[in-house]
Scaffold this active site. Structure first.
Site, PDB file in Angstrom:
ATOM      1  N   ASP A  37       0.860  -1.194   0.000  1.00 58.04           N
ATOM      2  CA  ASP A  37       0.000   0.000   0.000  1.00 58.04           C
ATOM      3  C   ASP A  37       0.889   1.235   0.000  1.00 58.04           C
ATOM      4  O   ASP A  37       2.000   1.210   0.536  1.00 58.04           O
ATOM      5  CB  ASP A  37      -0.917   0.011   1.232  1.00 58.04           C
ATOM      6  CG  ASP A  37      -2.182   0.814   1.006  1.00 58.04           C
ATOM      7  OD1 ASP A  37      -3.274   0.226   0.968  1.00 58.04           O
ATOM      8  OD2 ASP A  37      -2.084   2.061   0.838  1.00 58.04           O
ATOM      9  N   TYR A 156     -12.765   7.960 -13.227  1.00 62.56           N
ATOM     10  CA  TYR A 156     -12.954   6.615 -12.674  1.00 62.56           C
ATOM     11  C   TYR A 156     -13.620   5.691 -13.702  1.00 62.56           C
ATOM     12  O   TYR A 156     -13.182   4.558 -13.904  1.00 62.56           O
ATOM     13  CB  TYR A 156     -13.806   6.732 -11.409  1.00 62.56           C
ATOM     14  CG  TYR A 156     -13.863   5.487 -10.549  1.00 62.56           C
ATOM     15  CD1 TYR A 156     -12.804   5.131  -9.721  1.00 62.56           C
ATOM     16  CD2 TYR A 156     -14.999   4.679 -10.535  1.00 62.56           C
ATOM     17  CE1 TYR A 156     -12.877   4.006  -8.901  1.00 62.56           C
ATOM     18  CE2 TYR A 156     -15.082   3.558  -9.723  1.00 62.56           C
ATOM     19  CZ  TYR A 156     -14.011   3.227  -8.907  1.00 62.56           C
ATOM     20  OH  TYR A 156     -14.084   2.113  -8.103  1.00 62.56           O
ATOM     21  N   LYS A 160     -11.795   2.409 -15.105  1.00 59.99           N
ATOM     22  CA  LYS A 160     -12.315   1.069 -14.814  1.00 59.99           C
ATOM     23  C   LYS A 160     -12.742   0.349 -16.102  1.00 59.99           C
ATOM     24  O   LYS A 160     -12.620  -0.882 -16.185  1.00 59.99           O
ATOM     25  CB  LYS A 160     -13.454   1.143 -13.798  1.00 59.99           C
ATOM     26  CG  LYS A 160     -13.003   1.607 -12.409  1.00 59.99           C
ATOM     27  CD  LYS A 160     -11.972   0.658 -11.761  1.00 59.99           C
ATOM     28  CE  LYS A 160     -11.631   1.030 -10.330  1.00 59.99           C
ATOM     29  NZ  LYS A 160     -10.647   0.135  -9.718  1.00 59.99           N
ATOM     30  N   ILE A 189     -19.759  -0.802  -2.223  1.00 59.29           N
ATOM     31  CA  ILE A 189     -19.403  -1.623  -1.055  1.00 59.29           C
ATOM     32  C   ILE A 189     -18.997  -0.666   0.074  1.00 59.29           C
ATOM     33  O   ILE A 189     -18.280   0.316  -0.190  1.00 59.29           O
ATOM     34  CB  ILE A 189     -18.198  -2.551  -1.382  1.00 59.29           C
ATOM     35  CG1 ILE A 189     -18.337  -3.228  -2.762  1.00 59.29           C
ATOM     36  CG2 ILE A 189     -17.973  -3.552  -0.260  1.00 59.29           C
ATOM     37  CD1 ILE A 189     -19.416  -4.237  -2.906  1.00 59.29           C
ATOM     38  N   THR A 191     -16.815   0.814   2.375  1.00 60.80           N
ATOM     39  CA  THR A 191     -15.390   0.889   2.722  1.00 60.80           C
ATOM     40  C   THR A 191     -15.078   2.373   2.959  1.00 60.80           C
ATOM     41  O   THR A 191     -15.913   3.228   2.660  1.00 60.80           O
ATOM     42  CB  THR A 191     -14.481   0.393   1.568  1.00 60.80           C
ATOM     43  OG1 THR A 191     -14.526   1.349   0.513  1.00 60.80           O
ATOM     44  CG2 THR A 191     -14.851  -0.989   1.063  1.00 60.80           C
TER      45      THR A 191
HETATM   46  N1  LIG Z   1     -15.798   0.316  -2.257  1.00 59.89           N
HETATM   47  C1  LIG Z   1     -16.496   0.264  -3.365  1.00 59.89           C
HETATM   48  O1  LIG Z   1     -17.704   0.519  -3.391  1.00 59.89           O
HETATM   49  C2  LIG Z   1     -15.835  -0.128  -4.643  1.00 59.89           C
HETATM   50  C3  LIG Z   1     -16.668  -0.394  -5.741  1.00 59.89           C
HETATM   51  C4  LIG Z   1     -16.096  -0.771  -6.950  1.00 59.89           C
HETATM   52  C5  LIG Z   1     -14.726  -0.876  -7.038  1.00 59.89           C
HETATM   53  N2  LIG Z   1     -13.942  -0.606  -5.977  1.00 59.89           N
HETATM   54  C6  LIG Z   1     -12.505  -0.717  -6.154  1.00 59.89           C
HETATM   55  O2  LIG Z   1     -11.982  -1.536  -5.147  1.00 59.89           O
HETATM   56  C7  LIG Z   1     -10.631  -1.174  -4.897  1.00 59.89           C
HETATM   57  C8  LIG Z   1     -10.456  -0.983  -3.395  1.00 59.89           C
HETATM   58  O3  LIG Z   1     -11.312   0.066  -2.965  1.00 59.89           O
HETATM   59  P1  LIG Z   1     -11.748   0.267  -1.446  1.00 59.89           P
HETATM   60  O4  LIG Z   1     -13.191   0.578  -1.471  1.00 59.89           O
HETATM   61  O5  LIG Z   1     -11.238  -0.822  -0.623  1.00 59.89           O
HETATM   62  O6  LIG Z   1     -10.976   1.630  -1.146  1.00 59.89           O
HETATM   63  P2  LIG Z   1     -10.087   2.093   0.119  1.00 59.89           P
HETATM   64  O7  LIG Z   1      -9.904   3.555  -0.080  1.00 59.89           O
HETATM   65  O8  LIG Z   1     -10.681   1.602   1.383  1.00 59.89           O
HETATM   66  O9  LIG Z   1      -8.713   1.318  -0.126  1.00 59.89           O
HETATM   67  C9  LIG Z   1      -7.886   1.635  -1.209  1.00 59.89           C
HETATM   68  C10 LIG Z   1      -6.445   1.433  -0.772  1.00 59.89           C
HETATM   69  O10 LIG Z   1      -5.621   1.715  -1.916  1.00 59.89           O
HETATM   70  C11 LIG Z   1      -4.492   2.423  -1.447  1.00 59.89           C
HETATM   71  N3  LIG Z   1      -3.900   3.190  -2.537  1.00 59.89           N
HETATM   72  C12 LIG Z   1      -4.345   4.346  -3.085  1.00 59.89           C
HETATM   73  N4  LIG Z   1      -3.490   4.770  -4.024  1.00 59.89           N
HETATM   74  C13 LIG Z   1      -2.481   3.871  -4.073  1.00 59.89           C
HETATM   75  C14 LIG Z   1      -1.289   3.779  -4.833  1.00 59.89           C
HETATM   76  N5  LIG Z   1      -0.961   4.713  -5.730  1.00 59.89           N
HETATM   77  N6  LIG Z   1      -0.475   2.710  -4.637  1.00 59.89           N
HETATM   78  C15 LIG Z   1      -0.792   1.777  -3.701  1.00 59.89           C
HETATM   79  N7  LIG Z   1      -1.900   1.836  -2.938  1.00 59.89           N
HETATM   80  C16 LIG Z   1      -2.726   2.863  -3.120  1.00 59.89           C
HETATM   81  C17 LIG Z   1      -5.028   3.315  -0.337  1.00 59.89           C
HETATM   82  O11 LIG Z   1      -3.975   3.790   0.509  1.00 59.89           O
HETATM   83  C18 LIG Z   1      -6.008   2.395   0.354  1.00 59.89           C
HETATM   84  O12 LIG Z   1      -5.384   1.667   1.391  1.00 59.89           O
HETATM   85  C19 LIG Z   1     -10.368   0.070  -5.723  1.00 59.89           C
HETATM   86  O13 LIG Z   1      -9.729  -0.284  -6.926  1.00 59.89           O
HETATM   87  C20 LIG Z   1     -11.759   0.607  -6.000  1.00 59.89           C
HETATM   88  O14 LIG Z   1     -11.813   1.356  -7.184  1.00 59.89           O
HETATM   89  C21 LIG Z   1     -14.469  -0.238  -4.780  1.00 59.89           C
END
Ligand SMILES: NC(=O)c1ccc[n+]([C@@H]2O[C@H](COP(=O)([O-])OP(=O)(O)OC[C@H]3O[C@@H](n4cnc5c(N)ncnc54)[C@H](O)[C@@H]3O)[C@@H](O)[C@H]2O)c1
Length: 251
Positions: A37, A156, A160, A189, A191
């Site tokens: 991370d 985004y 994606k 989701i 988070t």
């Molecule tokens: N939560 C949702 O509803 C949702 C829906 C669809 C897709 N996603 C995707 O799921 C993945 C995780 O999302 P999440 O909801 O857990 O978000 P989150 O913000 O809780 O976690 C994302 C993590 O990525 C890390 N990060 C950010 N930039 C970074 C970089 N340049 N290098 C390394 N790490 C980095 C952050 O520090 C964080 O710990 C993402 O790709 C997001 O687009 C999430």
């Protein structure tokens, strides 16, 4: 799940949310986890949770949008565990949530850098190890924004959609060489990323509540799918982006 015990998994963005939950669930299957991370403290918290439960994990600071940082991450994992079996490209950010003409070029570049180039770079530098073994799995965390336009904004949505295409190309280029590539398209989701959205009046509230599941997703919903797709039981699944959205995009 079959084929996960002892496997070395890199999960990017595993210091929070979906990445953290996936790391914890894969560790429960006996996989050894490189928790990467850009936020090292977050990665260390994930490792502490895994090791407290008897699992095997270590933390790495890595910015997936930067080539040198990704190469250092891969070298660090090879140094620590000696191999790479599974890569979960999970790190992601959102942009400004504005209409196209109001989005800054900086926001465009930032989101493409993390969400799309990050998947390219991590895959590019993990693949040689997998090719040498003739086996590997790459799981990309895309989004339902990889299928449609929404309030998540152009940076985004475009990134994606790019990840769904990248996943197909990875499957096309490496499936015959033993590397299985697949993506997941989560809906909303709960988070830290979505904490301001998952409330009444939020941009996806109606869509989510009217969907068949009638609730927001939980990190564990996605993490269990990651575990399945990483396992040998998903051996016939290549190149697609699997939606996990409570049915929110069926109409
Ligand atoms: N939560 C949702 O509803 C949702 C829906 C669809 C897709 N996603 C995707 O799921 C993945 C995780 O999302 P999440 O909801 O857990 O978000 P989150 O913000 O809780 O976690 C994302 C993590 O990525 C890390 N990060 C950010 N930039 C970074 C970089 N340049 N290098 C390394 N790490 C980095 C952050 O520090 C964080 O710990 C993402 O790709 C997001 O687009 C999430």
């Amino acid at each position: 799940m079959q084929g996960l015990a002892g496997k070395v998994v890199i999960i990017t963005g595993a210091g929070s949310g979906l990445g953290r939950e996936s790391a914890i669930e894969l560790a429960k299957e006996g996989s050894r986890i490189a928790v990467a991370d850009v936020n090292l403290a977050g990665a260390q918290e994930t490792v502490a949770t895994i090791t407290a439960a008897g699992g095997d994990a270590f933390a790495l600071e890595a910015d997936v949008s930067k080539s040198a940082s990704v190469q250092k991450m891969i070298a660090g994992v090879l140094d620590h565990y000696g191999t790479i079996d599974i890569l979960v490209n999970n790190a992601g950010v959102v942009g400004q949530l504005l209409p196209v003409h109001e989005v800054s070029e900086e926001s465009w570049d930032f989101v493409q850098g993390v969400d799309m180039k990050g998947v390219f770079l991590c895959s590019k530098y993990a693949i040689p190890t997998m090719l040498a073994k003739g086996k590997g799995v790459i799981i990309n965390i895309a989004s339902v924004s990889g299928f449609l336009a929404s309030a998540t904004g152009v940076e985004y949505t475009a990134a994606k959609h790019g990840v769904t295409g990248l996943t197909k190309q990875l499957a096309y280029d490496y499936g015959h060489k033993g590397i299985r590539s697949i993506a997941i398209g989560p809906g909303v989701i709960e988070t830290p990323l979505t904490s301001e959205w998952t409330c009444e009046g939020g941009p996806f509230h109606e869509l989510t509540m009217e969907a068949p599941a009638g609730r927001y997703g939980r990190a564990i919903d996605v993490a269990r799918l990651v575990v399945f797709l990483a396992s040998d039981e998903a051996d016939f699944m290549h190149g697609h982006t699997i939606p996990i959205d409570g049915g929110s995009i069926i109409r």
